[in-house]
Design a protein around this motif. Sequence first.
Motif, PDB file in Angstrom:
ATOM      1  N   SER A  41       0.792  -1.189  -0.015  1.00 20.04           N
ATOM      2  CA  SER A  41      -0.002  -0.161   0.203  1.00 20.04           C
ATOM      3  C   SER A  41       0.926   1.272  -0.014  1.00 20.04           C
ATOM      4  N   ALA A  42       1.750   1.353   0.667  1.00 19.99           N
ATOM      5  CA  ALA A  42       2.658   2.371   0.636  1.00 19.99           C
ATOM      6  C   ALA A  42       3.374   2.633  -0.581  1.00 19.99           C
ATOM      7  N   ASN A  43       3.761   1.644  -1.472  1.00 19.86           N
ATOM      8  CA  ASN A  43       4.137   1.880  -2.704  1.00 19.86           C
ATOM      9  C   ASN A  43       3.154   2.736  -3.488  1.00 19.86           C
ATOM     10  N   THR A  44       1.746   3.032  -3.143  1.00 19.80           N
ATOM     11  CA  THR A  44       0.824   3.797  -3.861  1.00 19.80           C
ATOM     12  C   THR A  44       0.698   4.987  -3.551  1.00 19.80           C
ATOM     13  N   VAL A  45       1.443   5.402  -2.541  1.00 17.23           N
ATOM     14  CA  VAL A  45       1.353   6.660  -1.715  1.00 17.23           C
ATOM     15  C   VAL A  45       2.152   7.915  -2.375  1.00 17.23           C
ATOM     16  N   ALA A  46       1.511   8.867  -2.602  1.00 17.82           N
ATOM     17  CA  ALA A  46       2.340  10.114  -3.048  1.00 17.82           C
ATOM     18  C   ALA A  46       2.550  11.186  -2.088  1.00 17.82           C
ATOM     19  N   HIS A  47       1.747  11.258  -1.072  1.00 14.63           N
ATOM     20  CA  HIS A  47       1.625  12.212  -0.069  1.00 14.63           C
ATOM     21  C   HIS A  47       1.649  11.870   1.269  1.00 14.63           C
ATOM     22  N   HIS A  48       2.321  12.094   2.160  1.00 17.47           N
ATOM     23  CA  HIS A  48       2.006  11.538   3.618  1.00 17.47           C
ATOM     24  C   HIS A  48       1.574  12.793   4.755  1.00 17.47           C
ATOM     25  N   GLY A  49       1.188  13.750   4.060  1.00 18.05           N
ATOM     26  CA  GLY A  49       0.833  15.073   4.861  1.00 18.05           C
ATOM     27  C   GLY A  49       0.453  16.301   4.020  1.00 18.05           C
ATOM     28  N   PHE A  50      -0.629  16.868   4.402  1.00 17.10           N
ATOM     29  CA  PHE A  50      -0.717  18.389   3.976  1.00 17.10           C
ATOM     30  C   PHE A  50      -1.367  18.981   5.123  1.00 17.10           C
ATOM     31  N   SER A  51      -0.879  20.252   5.202  1.00 16.55           N
ATOM     32  CA  SER A  51      -1.393  21.349   6.543  1.00 16.55           C
ATOM     33  C   SER A  51      -2.861  21.764   5.769  1.00 16.55           C
ATOM     34  N   GLU A  52      -3.560  22.195   6.729  1.00 14.68           N
ATOM     35  CA  GLU A  52      -4.740  23.241   6.338  1.00 14.68           C
ATOM     36  C   GLU A  52      -4.495  24.263   5.545  1.00 14.68           C
ATOM     37  N   GLN A  53      -3.303  24.888   5.739  1.00 14.09           N
ATOM     38  CA  GLN A  53      -3.103  25.954   4.575  1.00 14.09           C
ATOM     39  C   GLN A  53      -2.778  25.613   3.311  1.00 14.09           C
ATOM     40  N   GLU A  54      -2.003  24.385   3.261  1.00 13.67           N
ATOM     41  CA  GLU A  54      -1.828  23.735   1.784  1.00 13.67           C
ATOM     42  C   GLU A  54      -3.135  23.589   1.274  1.00 13.67           C
ATOM     43  N   LEU A  55      -3.915  22.967   1.842  1.00 12.68           N
ATOM     44  CA  LEU A  55      -5.375  22.427   1.399  1.00 12.68           C
ATOM     45  C   LEU A  55      -6.103  23.721   0.980  1.00 12.68           C
ATOM     46  N   ARG A  56      -5.966  24.902   1.567  1.00 10.67           N
ATOM     47  CA  ARG A  56      -6.776  26.059   1.323  1.00 10.67           C
ATOM     48  C   ARG A  56      -6.141  26.325  -0.036  1.00 10.67           C
ATOM     49  N   GLU A  57      -4.731  26.694  -0.041  1.00  6.69           N
ATOM     50  CA  GLU A  57      -4.184  26.998  -1.257  1.00  6.69           C
ATOM     51  C   GLU A  57      -4.575  26.258  -2.299  1.00  6.69           C
ATOM     52  N   ILE A  58      -4.340  24.752  -2.504  1.00  9.10           N
ATOM     53  CA  ILE A  58      -4.789  23.847  -3.242  1.00  9.10           C
ATOM     54  C   ILE A  58      -6.370  24.088  -3.962  1.00  9.10           C
ATOM     55  N   PHE A  59      -7.323  24.439  -3.011  1.00  3.87           N
ATOM     56  CA  PHE A  59      -8.457  24.574  -3.323  1.00  3.87           C
ATOM     57  C   PHE A  59      -8.843  25.676  -4.165  1.00  3.87           C
ATOM     58  N   ALA A  60      -7.910  26.923  -3.494  1.00  2.00           N
ATOM     59  CA  ALA A  60      -8.015  28.255  -4.262  1.00  2.00           C
ATOM     60  C   ALA A  60      -7.502  28.341  -5.602  1.00  2.00           C
ATOM     61  N   GLU A  61      -6.510  27.825  -5.986  1.00  2.00           N
ATOM     62  CA  GLU A  61      -5.889  27.545  -7.028  1.00  2.00           C
ATOM     63  C   GLU A  61      -6.928  26.931  -8.286  1.00  2.00           C
ATOM     64  N   ALA A  62      -7.376  25.818  -7.578  1.00  2.00           N
ATOM     65  CA  ALA A  62      -8.345  25.324  -8.561  1.00  2.00           C
ATOM     66  C   ALA A  62      -9.776  25.938  -8.898  1.00  2.00           C
ATOM     67  N   GLY A  63      -9.908  27.253  -8.246  1.00  2.00           N
ATOM     68  CA  GLY A  63     -11.149  27.990  -8.424  1.00  2.00           C
ATOM     69  C   GLY A  63     -12.051  27.716  -7.734  1.00  2.00           C
ATOM     70  N   LEU A  64     -11.769  27.576  -6.460  1.00  2.00           N
ATOM     71  CA  LEU A  64     -12.889  27.321  -5.432  1.00  2.00           C
ATOM     72  C   LEU A  64     -12.850  28.277  -4.306  1.00  2.00           C
ATOM     73  N   LYS A  65     -13.845  28.546  -3.840  1.00  2.00           N
ATOM     74  CA  LYS A  65     -14.325  29.623  -2.650  1.00  2.00           C
ATOM     75  C   LYS A  65     -14.816  28.828  -1.542  1.00  2.00           C
ATOM     76  N   ASP A  66     -15.149  29.441  -0.352  1.00  2.00           N
ATOM     77  CA  ASP A  66     -15.776  29.099   0.635  1.00  2.00           C
ATOM     78  C   ASP A  66     -15.244  27.807   1.245  1.00  2.00           C
ATOM     79  N   PHE A  67     -13.778  27.743   1.453  1.00  2.00           N
ATOM     80  CA  PHE A  67     -13.108  26.429   1.796  1.00  2.00           C
ATOM     81  C   PHE A  67     -13.677  26.142   3.445  1.00  2.00           C
ATOM     82  N   ALA A  68     -13.814  24.914   3.579  1.00  2.00           N
ATOM     83  CA  ALA A  68     -14.036  24.642   5.003  1.00  2.00           C
ATOM     84  C   ALA A  68     -13.510  22.970   5.343  1.00  2.00           C
ATOM     85  N   LEU A  69     -13.278  23.006   6.596  1.00  2.00           N
ATOM     86  CA  LEU A  69     -12.673  21.548   7.020  1.00  2.00           C
ATOM     87  C   LEU A  69     -13.395  21.119   8.214  1.00  2.00           C
TER      88      LEU A  69
END
Length: 281
Positions: free
Chosen positions: A228-256
């Motif tokens: 399973s580990a051989n299929t993993v690309a990321h072991h962690g994202f901070s909330e700030q990174e998620l906010r940035e990913i969502f914003a760059e994709a053209g999303l608003k009103d981020f919530a977690l």
Amino acid sequence: MAEDPSHSHLGDHNGAHAMHQSGHHDHHDDAAFLETNRNHWNKFAASYSSEPWQKDMLNKINAFIYANINWIGVDFVDSATTFEATDPAQVRKVRVLDYACGPGTITYALGSHATEYVGIDLSENMVQAYNLRFNPAIKDANNEDESLNAHAEIGNLLTTEEPPAAFSGPKYHDFDLVVVGLGFHHFSDVRLAAKRLVERLRPGGVFLILDFVTHAMEAEEHPDVKASANTVAHHGFSEQELREIFAEAGLKDFALGRMGDEVYIRGKSKREPFLARGSKI
């Protein structure tokens, strides 16, 4: 569900249903990693819910999603009203793209809240499991899952090139919800993945991911963990990174929102699931 300010990320080793398209980061060849994913999840398709820890995790995830249906932000249908309608043309449509759908864990959890589900997965065996699960024509007495307007296809929308022509028609666009359940951490380029999937939403539609709160890489020697580990690309994202990913994709009103409870992977590794959402601008 209130937004949680603590860091969150998308984990590794999902045992339930994450089917994973896209390559790995620096030290992996994209094509080879893609094939590793496909082979791993093809093998896993027959046993996605056979063990007690898997069943427990799936039950908790279903309850987590059900408890937060309104928080997701989609104007879902009232199943009672939908089934009572005599004229199908009068039923309001709610369309969902279940990407990296696996055997349909997310589709099942959302159930009759939507009127159409399109599943896409890299693994042909997972696609087969999904279609066996929801197609009333091929159900058997041992399959108690409800019949839904749900069908999955083999595909990969996350390539750097233009998506395959087979997925260019209206059937694969203007969704009310695009969801990735326990699979986002298997996408090497998560920013590209988010953009590609958000393109499939109608304006105002919701992009939703379900995954695990941050956890350390584990150096376990169990062969299933290694595979399973051989299929993993990321072991962690901070909330700030998620906010940035969502914003760059053209999303608003981020919530977690975090589950506030843990599930066990293979009976020993603890993970806390979370949901993160945003609306297409």
